[in-house]
Design a protein around this motif. Sequence first.
Motif, PDB file in Angstrom:
ATOM      1  N   ARG A 111      69.775  55.974  63.934  1.00 32.57           N
ATOM      2  CA  ARG A 111      68.601  55.640  63.112  1.00 32.57           C
ATOM      3  C   ARG A 111      68.571  56.378  61.763  1.00 32.57           C
ATOM      4  O   ARG A 111      67.591  57.016  61.395  1.00 32.57           O
ATOM      5  CB  ARG A 111      67.319  55.911  63.901  1.00 32.57           C
ATOM      6  N   LYS A 112      69.647  56.288  61.021  1.00 32.98           N
ATOM      7  CA  LYS A 112      69.700  56.814  59.658  1.00 32.98           C
ATOM      8  C   LYS A 112      69.114  55.757  58.723  1.00 32.98           C
ATOM      9  O   LYS A 112      69.646  54.649  58.604  1.00 32.98           O
ATOM     10  CB  LYS A 112      71.148  57.127  59.274  1.00 32.98           C
ATOM     11  N   LEU A 113      68.018  56.091  58.037  1.00 31.96           N
ATOM     12  CA  LEU A 113      67.307  55.109  57.228  1.00 31.96           C
ATOM     13  C   LEU A 113      67.711  55.188  55.754  1.00 31.96           C
ATOM     14  O   LEU A 113      67.990  56.259  55.229  1.00 31.96           O
ATOM     15  CB  LEU A 113      65.797  55.310  57.346  1.00 31.96           C
ATOM     16  N   LYS A 114      67.705  54.020  55.127  1.00 31.84           N
ATOM     17  CA  LYS A 114      68.018  53.934  53.702  1.00 31.84           C
ATOM     18  C   LYS A 114      67.160  52.847  53.069  1.00 31.84           C
ATOM     19  O   LYS A 114      67.048  51.747  53.608  1.00 31.84           O
ATOM     20  CB  LYS A 114      69.502  53.607  53.508  1.00 31.84           C
ATOM     21  N   GLU A 115      66.548  53.165  51.934  1.00 33.27           N
ATOM     22  CA  GLU A 115      65.799  52.162  51.178  1.00 33.27           C
ATOM     23  C   GLU A 115      66.766  51.403  50.276  1.00 33.27           C
ATOM     24  O   GLU A 115      67.551  52.014  49.551  1.00 33.27           O
ATOM     25  CB  GLU A 115      64.713  52.820  50.327  1.00 33.27           C
ATOM     26  N   ILE A 116      66.693  50.088  50.303  1.00 33.17           N
ATOM     27  CA  ILE A 116      67.639  49.301  49.515  1.00 33.17           C
ATOM     28  C   ILE A 116      66.923  48.304  48.601  1.00 33.17           C
ATOM     29  O   ILE A 116      65.763  47.945  48.818  1.00 33.17           O
ATOM     30  CB  ILE A 116      68.634  48.540  50.414  1.00 33.17           C
ATOM     31  N   ASN A 117      67.668  47.865  47.590  1.00 34.51           N
ATOM     32  CA  ASN A 117      67.192  46.821  46.690  1.00 34.51           C
ATOM     33  C   ASN A 117      67.498  45.452  47.284  1.00 34.51           C
ATOM     34  O   ASN A 117      68.389  45.304  48.129  1.00 34.51           O
ATOM     35  CB  ASN A 117      67.891  46.920  45.332  1.00 34.51           C
ATOM     36  N   MET A 118      66.776  44.455  46.802  1.00 37.07           N
ATOM     37  CA  MET A 118      67.095  43.071  47.131  1.00 37.07           C
ATOM     38  C   MET A 118      67.025  42.238  45.861  1.00 37.07           C
ATOM     39  O   MET A 118      66.354  42.605  44.895  1.00 37.07           O
ATOM     40  CB  MET A 118      66.136  42.510  48.188  1.00 37.07           C
ATOM     41  N   GLY A 119      67.741  41.134  45.866  1.00 35.35           N
ATOM     42  CA  GLY A 119      67.642  40.196  44.765  1.00 35.35           C
ATOM     43  C   GLY A 119      66.560  39.171  45.057  1.00 35.35           C
ATOM     44  O   GLY A 119      66.215  38.930  46.216  1.00 35.35           O
ATOM     45  N   LEU A 235      63.329  46.572  43.538  1.00 38.07           N
ATOM     46  CA  LEU A 235      63.770  47.936  43.829  1.00 38.07           C
ATOM     47  C   LEU A 235      63.167  48.477  45.127  1.00 38.07           C
ATOM     48  O   LEU A 235      61.948  48.456  45.315  1.00 38.07           O
ATOM     49  CB  LEU A 235      63.403  48.869  42.677  1.00 38.07           C
ATOM     50  N   LYS A 236      64.042  48.943  46.023  1.00 39.11           N
ATOM     51  CA  LYS A 236      63.650  49.676  47.232  1.00 39.11           C
ATOM     52  C   LYS A 236      62.507  48.993  47.987  1.00 39.11           C
ATOM     53  O   LYS A 236      61.481  49.597  48.275  1.00 39.11           O
ATOM     54  CB  LYS A 236      63.271  51.112  46.865  1.00 39.11           C
ATOM     55  N   VAL A 237      62.722  47.731  48.323  1.00 40.50           N
ATOM     56  CA  VAL A 237      61.675  46.960  49.002  1.00 40.50           C
ATOM     57  C   VAL A 237      61.892  46.861  50.508  1.00 40.50           C
ATOM     58  O   VAL A 237      61.074  46.289  51.220  1.00 40.50           O
ATOM     59  CB  VAL A 237      61.577  45.537  48.408  1.00 40.50           C
ATOM     60  N   LEU A 238      63.011  47.434  50.996  1.00 39.36           N
ATOM     61  CA  LEU A 238      63.332  47.287  52.416  1.00 39.36           C
ATOM     62  C   LEU A 238      64.027  48.543  52.928  1.00 39.36           C
ATOM     63  O   LEU A 238      64.884  49.112  52.246  1.00 39.36           O
ATOM     64  CB  LEU A 238      64.258  46.080  52.608  1.00 39.36           C
TER      65      LEU A 238
END
Length: 254
Positions: A111-119, A235-238
């Motif tokens: 369970r290593k979490l990361k915030e990512i971007n989406m198009g 930016l960083k929506v998920l």
Amino acid sequence: MYYYINEQPKNRAVAKTQEYIRDLLGLTGISGEVVTVSPARTTEELVEMGLSKKHNTIVAIGSDRHINKVATFLINRKCVLGIIPINSSPLIHQLIGASEIKEAVDILKFRKLKEINMGLIEPNKYFLTQAEIQSNKSFETTVTVIEADFDSYQVNTTATEMIISKNNYLFINDKYKGPNVLKKSWAWLTGKHLPDIESSVLRGKKIKIETSVQMPVIMDGEIVAKTPIVTTLQLKVLKIITKPVRIEEEKKKG
């Protein structure tokens, strides 16, 4: 407890892979409620069911298209996305740091979490991987790239392929002409112009793509829009679960 959403299996081989994953989850100690998309229960309905039951992790099991759909319904929600790819593209495997199914399951456990971007293709088509415009013939295109509120430029060129990444990079290629010579002009209020440049990659906060003939925009094998389109960087929506550093280090030692 994790909440797992299986894609509706297209064939017996996929169904058997889903059964294998279910057994593997039990052996790993991260079993949970497992549901499957069907004509009677859509992806959106199953995601909402998981959220209503207060699950804080929803895991998409399936192809790029299925994973992208689950991700779309979790944008800006207080829930983490886990991913177990089945017949998925290298982009999905790269996103979570897993090359095969067992490794993807092991990653969920840590369970290593990361915030990512989406198009986003406006108004509502989000994507985790990429969107494509392709043709067997060259077509003319005008691309307007907005880098900031008052900082933009236009590019006029021909293309047979345009690929938009989730980070709003635009890759342009014309297989009949080789490297693109893009006519780039800055749309400053002053009307300043720059010389032509040779390039095939553009990036901006927002990109508008217009084509001489209307072209389909394809995402995960599905037509989701037609030109003209506007894409934006979200930016960083998920939040997703990705490979912890220690797993990578142990893999290298082994």
